[in-house]
Scaffold this motif. Sequence first.
Motif, PDB file in Angstrom:
ATOM      1  N   LEU A  63       0.779  -1.476   0.322  1.00 46.48           N
ATOM      2  CA  LEU A  63       0.307   0.231   0.004  1.00 46.48           C
ATOM      3  C   LEU A  63       0.919   1.352   0.234  1.00 46.48           C
ATOM      4  O   LEU A  63       1.632   1.168   0.275  1.00 46.48           O
ATOM      5  CB  LEU A  63      -1.164  -0.080   1.224  1.00 46.48           C
ATOM      6  N   GLU A  64       0.638   2.929  -1.076  1.00 47.27           N
ATOM      7  CA  GLU A  64       0.646   3.775  -0.794  1.00 47.27           C
ATOM      8  C   GLU A  64       0.247   5.098  -0.886  1.00 47.27           C
ATOM      9  O   GLU A  64      -0.849   4.630  -2.037  1.00 47.27           O
ATOM     10  CB  GLU A  64       2.481   3.607  -1.910  1.00 47.27           C
ATOM     11  N   ILE A  65       0.601   5.707   0.227  1.00 41.22           N
ATOM     12  CA  ILE A  65      -0.421   6.711  -0.758  1.00 41.22           C
ATOM     13  C   ILE A  65       0.764   7.781  -0.487  1.00 41.22           C
ATOM     14  O   ILE A  65       2.231   7.929  -0.292  1.00 41.22           O
ATOM     15  CB  ILE A  65      -0.659   7.234   0.706  1.00 41.22           C
ATOM     16  N   ASN A  66       0.485   8.818  -1.759  1.00 35.89           N
ATOM     17  CA  ASN A  66       1.092  10.058  -1.929  1.00 35.89           C
ATOM     18  C   ASN A  66       1.131  11.321  -2.897  1.00 35.89           C
ATOM     19  O   ASN A  66      -0.610  10.938  -2.896  1.00 35.89           O
ATOM     20  CB  ASN A  66       2.378   9.228  -3.081  1.00 35.89           C
ATOM     21  N   ALA A  67       1.686  11.915  -2.451  1.00 39.49           N
ATOM     22  CA  ALA A  67       0.757  12.953  -2.944  1.00 39.49           C
ATOM     23  C   ALA A  67       1.981  13.873  -4.110  1.00 39.49           C
ATOM     24  O   ALA A  67       3.234  14.360  -3.641  1.00 39.49           O
ATOM     25  CB  ALA A  67       0.583  14.172  -2.067  1.00 39.49           C
ATOM     26  N   LEU A  68       1.788  14.480  -5.391  1.00 40.22           N
ATOM     27  CA  LEU A  68       2.650  15.385  -6.592  1.00 40.22           C
ATOM     28  C   LEU A  68       2.005  16.570  -6.616  1.00 40.22           C
ATOM     29  O   LEU A  68       1.359  16.760  -6.696  1.00 40.22           O
ATOM     30  CB  LEU A  68       2.893  14.356  -7.659  1.00 40.22           C
ATOM     31  N   ALA A  69       2.903  17.600  -6.606  1.00 41.84           N
ATOM     32  CA  ALA A  69       2.833  18.886  -7.059  1.00 41.84           C
ATOM     33  C   ALA A  69       3.821  19.504  -8.124  1.00 41.84           C
ATOM     34  O   ALA A  69       5.151  18.910  -7.866  1.00 41.84           O
ATOM     35  CB  ALA A  69       2.596  19.595  -5.810  1.00 41.84           C
ATOM     36  N   GLU A  70       3.160  19.808  -8.696  1.00 36.99           N
ATOM     37  CA  GLU A  70       4.522  20.775  -9.727  1.00 36.99           C
ATOM     38  C   GLU A  70       3.806  22.391  -9.503  1.00 36.99           C
ATOM     39  O   GLU A  70       2.771  22.518  -9.874  1.00 36.99           O
ATOM     40  CB  GLU A  70       3.261  20.715 -10.856  1.00 36.99           C
ATOM     41  N   PHE A  71       4.824  22.802  -9.263  1.00 38.03           N
ATOM     42  CA  PHE A  71       4.753  24.350  -8.896  1.00 38.03           C
ATOM     43  C   PHE A  71       6.139  25.131 -10.198  1.00 38.03           C
ATOM     44  O   PHE A  71       6.912  24.477 -10.437  1.00 38.03           O
ATOM     45  CB  PHE A  71       5.642  24.511  -7.870  1.00 38.03           C
ATOM     46  N   PRO A  72       4.937  26.205 -10.971  1.00 38.56           N
ATOM     47  CA  PRO A  72       5.638  27.054 -11.943  1.00 38.56           C
ATOM     48  C   PRO A  72       6.371  27.687 -11.680  1.00 38.56           C
ATOM     49  O   PRO A  72       6.127  28.557 -10.234  1.00 38.56           O
ATOM     50  CB  PRO A  72       3.853  27.836 -12.549  1.00 38.56           C
ATOM     51  N   LEU A  73       7.170  27.998 -11.928  1.00 36.38           N
ATOM     52  CA  LEU A  73       8.487  28.913 -12.129  1.00 36.38           C
ATOM     53  C   LEU A  73       8.466  29.648 -12.721  1.00 36.38           C
ATOM     54  O   LEU A  73       9.135  30.703 -12.468  1.00 36.38           O
ATOM     55  CB  LEU A  73       9.809  28.031 -12.382  1.00 36.38           C
ATOM     56  N   LEU A 255       8.077  18.421  -6.566  1.00 31.88           N
ATOM     57  CA  LEU A 255       7.592  17.677  -5.303  1.00 31.88           C
ATOM     58  C   LEU A 255       6.660  16.331  -4.909  1.00 31.88           C
ATOM     59  O   LEU A 255       5.415  16.231  -5.491  1.00 31.88           O
ATOM     60  CB  LEU A 255       7.454  18.503  -4.251  1.00 31.88           C
ATOM     61  N   ARG A 256       6.969  15.078  -5.174  1.00 32.59           N
ATOM     62  CA  ARG A 256       6.242  13.952  -4.405  1.00 32.59           C
ATOM     63  C   ARG A 256       6.507  13.564  -3.188  1.00 32.59           C
ATOM     64  O   ARG A 256       7.576  13.255  -3.141  1.00 32.59           O
ATOM     65  CB  ARG A 256       6.656  12.874  -5.525  1.00 32.59           C
ATOM     66  N   ILE A 257       5.941  13.400  -2.465  1.00 33.55           N
ATOM     67  CA  ILE A 257       5.435  12.940  -0.449  1.00 33.55           C
ATOM     68  C   ILE A 257       4.934  11.223  -0.724  1.00 33.55           C
ATOM     69  O   ILE A 257       4.038  11.531  -1.290  1.00 33.55           O
ATOM     70  CB  ILE A 257       5.513  14.244   0.545  1.00 33.55           C
ATOM     71  N   ILE A 258       6.169  10.647  -0.141  1.00 36.87           N
ATOM     72  CA  ILE A 258       5.774   9.042  -0.400  1.00 36.87           C
ATOM     73  C   ILE A 258       5.393   8.897   1.489  1.00 36.87           C
ATOM     74  O   ILE A 258       6.758   8.555   1.873  1.00 36.87           O
ATOM     75  CB  ILE A 258       6.296   8.809  -0.650  1.00 36.87           C
ATOM     76  N   LYS A 259       4.719   7.879   1.136  1.00 39.97           N
ATOM     77  CA  LYS A 259       4.495   7.164   2.298  1.00 39.97           C
ATOM     78  C   LYS A 259       3.832   5.461   2.037  1.00 39.97           C
ATOM     79  O   LYS A 259       2.994   5.774   1.342  1.00 39.97           O
ATOM     80  CB  LYS A 259       3.479   7.648   3.384  1.00 39.97           C
ATOM     81  N   THR A 260       4.418   4.244   2.134  1.00 44.22           N
ATOM     82  CA  THR A 260       4.480   3.057   1.776  1.00 44.22           C
ATOM     83  C   THR A 260       4.227   2.634   3.127  1.00 44.22           C
ATOM     84  O   THR A 260       4.392   2.879   3.991  1.00 44.22           O
ATOM     85  CB  THR A 260       5.475   2.448   1.383  1.00 44.22           C
ATOM     86  N   PHE A 261       3.389   1.057   3.159  1.00 45.16           N
ATOM     87  CA  PHE A 261       3.003   0.462   3.924  1.00 45.16           C
ATOM     88  C   PHE A 261       3.017  -0.462   4.229  1.00 45.16           C
ATOM     89  O   PHE A 261       2.870  -1.678   3.034  1.00 45.16           O
ATOM     90  CB  PHE A 261       1.201   0.642   4.552  1.00 45.16           C
TER      91      PHE A 261
END
Length: 261
Positions: A63-73, A255-261
């Motif tokens: 199981l994995e929960i993650n969030a991806l974000a793309e920030f404009p420069l 940026l992607r932050i990930i939590k695996t179980f």
Amino acid sequence: MRILNSKARYARHCLKVSAMTIILLLLSQSNWGQEKTVDEIVSIPEPLMFDLVRGLGARQGELEINALAEFPLNNGSDRGVDWAPEIEYALFNNFAVELEFPMNNFELEAFKTAIQWTIGSSENKKFIHGIQVLGEMYIHDDITELNFLYVPAYRFNEVWSAIGLFGVMFEFGSDSAEKDYTIILNASVFADINERIVVGVELNNTNAMFQRIDDNEMELLVLPQLHYELEKGFSFQMGVGPRISDSGTDGSGVLRIIKTF
């Protein structure tokens, strides 16, 4: 009448996705093919922008929960921040599913789901490959997208590895572009610096996160990136790079932050 036709089209798309899911479920439980079933996972890093549904060779129950974000420069007021929370789960060995919620700033833009089947690996445990199918339905526009991808990966040695995602995206709906398909060509090369740090570069010819309404023509994202493993199943990936298209060049921080179980 337009609403009824739109609902009918969407129902047909759902049936197609459901049928594909059933077929892949059956295949994942069969002995189809001559390749050796994945008993030992070939360890390959996942790309930052166009990630996998768990890694190739996923084990049942992962199981994995993650969030991806793309920030404009640049052009931040026009582009906004694209981000997406997602959950990934391995239903069986070598077969995983994903549910994702693409957002722009604070507005939900679409629903996205994916399935991934690992076909097998080579005897020397250097090559592994699979199939990925993604479906995305936009909320504010009559657009549904289906992606069919082949995913090969190869580990050259303890340091170097590479992975690709190659296939096609089909677009349906009254708001879709005149060109209703896109060839997908994504490739990444990685170097394992140590047990916690991976560096690499990812090349994408489409916006893997959020296509919006576009003309489905080719573009190029060059994304150098860093992956870092933390304690207790946490990790993060980050990168900065240009996205080049006929309309100009945009820079993005990802940026992607990930939590695996």
